[in-house]
Design an enzyme around this catalytic site. Structure first.
Site, short mmCIF file in Angstrom:
data_model
loop_
_atom_site.label_atom_id
_atom_site.label_comp_id
_atom_site.label_asym_id
_atom_site.label_seq_id
_atom_site.Cartn_x
_atom_site.Cartn_y
_atom_site.Cartn_z
CD GLU A 91 -2.53 -1.17 2.65
OE1 GLU A 91 -2.93 -0.20 3.31
OE2 GLU A 91 -2.53 -2.34 3.07
CD GLU A 159 11.23 -0.89 12.12
OE1 GLU A 159 10.16 -0.45 12.59
OE2 GLU A 159 12.26 -0.20 12.05
CB SER A 190 7.93 5.78 11.17
OG SER A 190 7.28 5.45 12.36
CG LEU A 214 7.71 6.03 23.54
CD1 LEU A 214 9.03 5.28 23.61
CD2 LEU A 214 7.85 7.38 24.26
CG HIS A 215 2.88 3.34 19.88
ND1 HIS A 215 2.36 4.50 19.35
CD2 HIS A 215 3.32 2.63 18.81
CE1 HIS A 215 2.47 4.47 18.03
NE2 HIS A 215 3.07 3.35 17.67
CG ASN A 289 -6.55 4.83 12.17
OD1 ASN A 289 -7.60 5.43 11.94
ND2 ASN A 289 -5.37 5.32 11.86
CB CYS A 332 -0.20 1.64 6.36
SG CYS A 332 0.01 2.68 4.94
N1 SAH Z 1 7.39 -0.05 11.50
C1 SAH Z 1 7.43 1.38 11.58
C2 SAH Z 1 6.60 2.12 10.55
C3 SAH Z 1 5.26 1.59 10.19
S1 SAH Z 1 3.79 2.02 11.05
C4 SAH Z 1 7.05 1.82 12.98
O1 SAH Z 1 6.70 0.98 13.78
O2 SAH Z 1 7.16 3.00 13.26
C5 SAH Z 1 3.61 3.76 11.08
C6 SAH Z 1 3.00 4.21 12.39
O3 SAH Z 1 1.61 3.81 12.52
C7 SAH Z 1 3.71 3.66 13.60
O4 SAH Z 1 3.87 4.67 14.55
C8 SAH Z 1 2.74 2.60 14.08
O5 SAH Z 1 2.97 2.24 15.42
C9 SAH Z 1 1.42 3.28 13.83
N2 SAH Z 1 0.25 2.41 13.83
C10 SAH Z 1 0.15 1.11 13.50
N3 SAH Z 1 -1.11 0.66 13.66
C11 SAH Z 1 -1.84 1.70 14.10
C12 SAH Z 1 -3.21 1.87 14.45
N4 SAH Z 1 -4.08 0.87 14.39
N5 SAH Z 1 -3.60 3.10 14.87
C13 SAH Z 1 -2.73 4.12 14.91
N6 SAH Z 1 -1.43 4.03 14.60
C14 SAH Z 1 -0.98 2.83 14.20
#
Ligand code: SAH
Length: 350
Positions: A91, A159, A190, A214-215, A289, A332
């Site tokens: 995508e 990643e 990212s 980070l989350h 999301n 994505c």
């Molecule tokens: N692997 C990389 C980049 C891909 S994801 C990474 O982990 O950063 C891009 C961003 O979307 C990342 O911050 C990821 O944690 C976030 N992401 C993934 N699923 C998500 C969701 N359901 N809601 C919001 N953000 C999400």
């Protein structure tokens, strides 16, 4: 074994032409065709038939095709699903902002990081993308949409630091002055925090923005959400971020998806503020999301507001990401996932 011509940098193309006994300007001619999106040697009309035949013997060339294209009725965001040479799909999303058009690209087919809230990782990693495939996500999104791309985020499926060499080569290609010439300061990468690659990245001295997903600011929550945290830990991540910033002089950005009841308490906010200050990081909050297969829900507006207030009072620079393309599954992994499910459903019917 045929080589991938689109993944070659202009100097390498020149070396390949020298090997074929061709003058150097041939490489410039071919590079120009490639930059225009020509993906068939037969169309390179200023090369002799003999040379085109030899190129066909030595190299492969491929044009990704659009499997699906969805345009958001709300904000014009375009989501592409591309078919790759081997039948896999990835995508790419094109978003329009005041400052220009940004493309969000995938770096792998699938992902092996296993984040608990993410759709891209269901089904694991299939393979890494080649530099040419990432370049083509940008180039063909631009050509198909007619929107000139000025910014790139590596925030699609995969990643990027788990595909380090190919991503570095892609960056060189897309940044090349004779190519798409997209400035490093317009590119964000990212990562879920593969800290063993941070020093390698810092040594490249690229001016790109490093975004760290980070989350969660504590090991207990982060290891539950993100397997990549296990065995590494938040302290080590913060230390790696600090080294990165000190070496490059570039500010890191923390991505933080707000998940109801999981990482959105005032205590999380206070610890996040501390972590952000340690690194001098900017915090980008993303309302989660919802992914069908996942049990998580986005934080309530009230919790988000309180969370933001704590960060701001602690002097942390915080923004909330606008949601674009929510009517086209633009987070994505969701489109590819839907296609896999449809395929599985039709196979089950067969
Ligand atoms: N692997 C990389 C980049 C891909 S994801 C990474 O982990 O950063 C891009 C961003 O979307 C990342 O911050 C990821 O944690 C976030 N992401 C993934 N699923 C998500 C969701 N359901 N809601 C919001 N953000 C999400």
């Amino acid at each position: 074994m045929k080589k991938d011509i689109v993944s070659l940098l202009p100097d390498e193309l020149a070396a390949a032409m020298a090997e074929l006994g061709e003058p150097k300007y041939r490489a410039d001619q071919i590079f120009r065709w490639l930059c225009r999106g020509v993906r068939d040697f037969a169309e390179m009309s200023d090369l002799s038939k003999a040379l085109r035949d030899r190129l066909n013997e030595k190299f492969f060339i491929y044009r990704p095709t659009v499997l699906s294209k969805q345009v958001s009725q709300m904000d014009g965001t375009i989501k592409y699903l591309w078919a790759l040479r081997d039948g896999n799909a990835v995508e790419t999303v094109v978003m329009s902002y005041k400052y220009g058009n940004t493309v969000c690209i995938s770096s792998q087919v699938g992902c092996r990081q296993g984040c608990a809230f993410c759709a891209s990782t269901i089904g694991g990693l299939v393979r890494c993308l080649e530099p040419s495939e990432m370049l083509d996500e940008v180039l063909f999104s631009q050509l198909d949409s007619g929107k000139p791309i000025s910014h790139i985020v590596l925030m699609g499926i995969g990643e990027p630091l788990d595909n380090f060499d190919n991503v570095m080569r892609f960056l060189e290609l897309v940044n090349h002055p004779r190519g798409m010439n997209i400035g490093m300061r317009h590119i964000s990468l990212s990562t879920c925090g593969l800290i063993e690659r941070f020093d390698d990245l810092a040594e490249r001295d690229l001016q790109l923005t490093l975004s760290v997903s980070l989350h969660a600011p504590d090991d207990e929550t982060r290891s539950k959400l993100m397997p990549a945290n296990r065995g590494r830990g938040v302290d080590a991540l913060i230390a790696a971020c600090r080294r990165y910033t000190e070496h490059t002089g570039r500010r890191i950005s923390f991505e933080y998806a707000m998940i109801d009841g999981v990482n959105d308490t005032p205590e999380h906010a206070r610890l996040l503020a501390k972590r952000a200050r340690q690194v001098g990081a900017h915090v980008n909050l993303i309302p989660l999301n919802h992914v069908e297969e996942r049990q998580f829900r986005p934080s309530t507006p009230g919790h988000m507001k309180a969370f933001i207030q704590i960060l701001e009072e602690a002097g942390v620079n915080v923004t909330v990401r606008r949601r674009l393309g929510s009517d086209v599954d633009a987070s994505c992994g969701q489109l590819r996932r839907r296609m896999q499910k449809n395929n599985a459903a039709s196979e089950a019917l067969d």
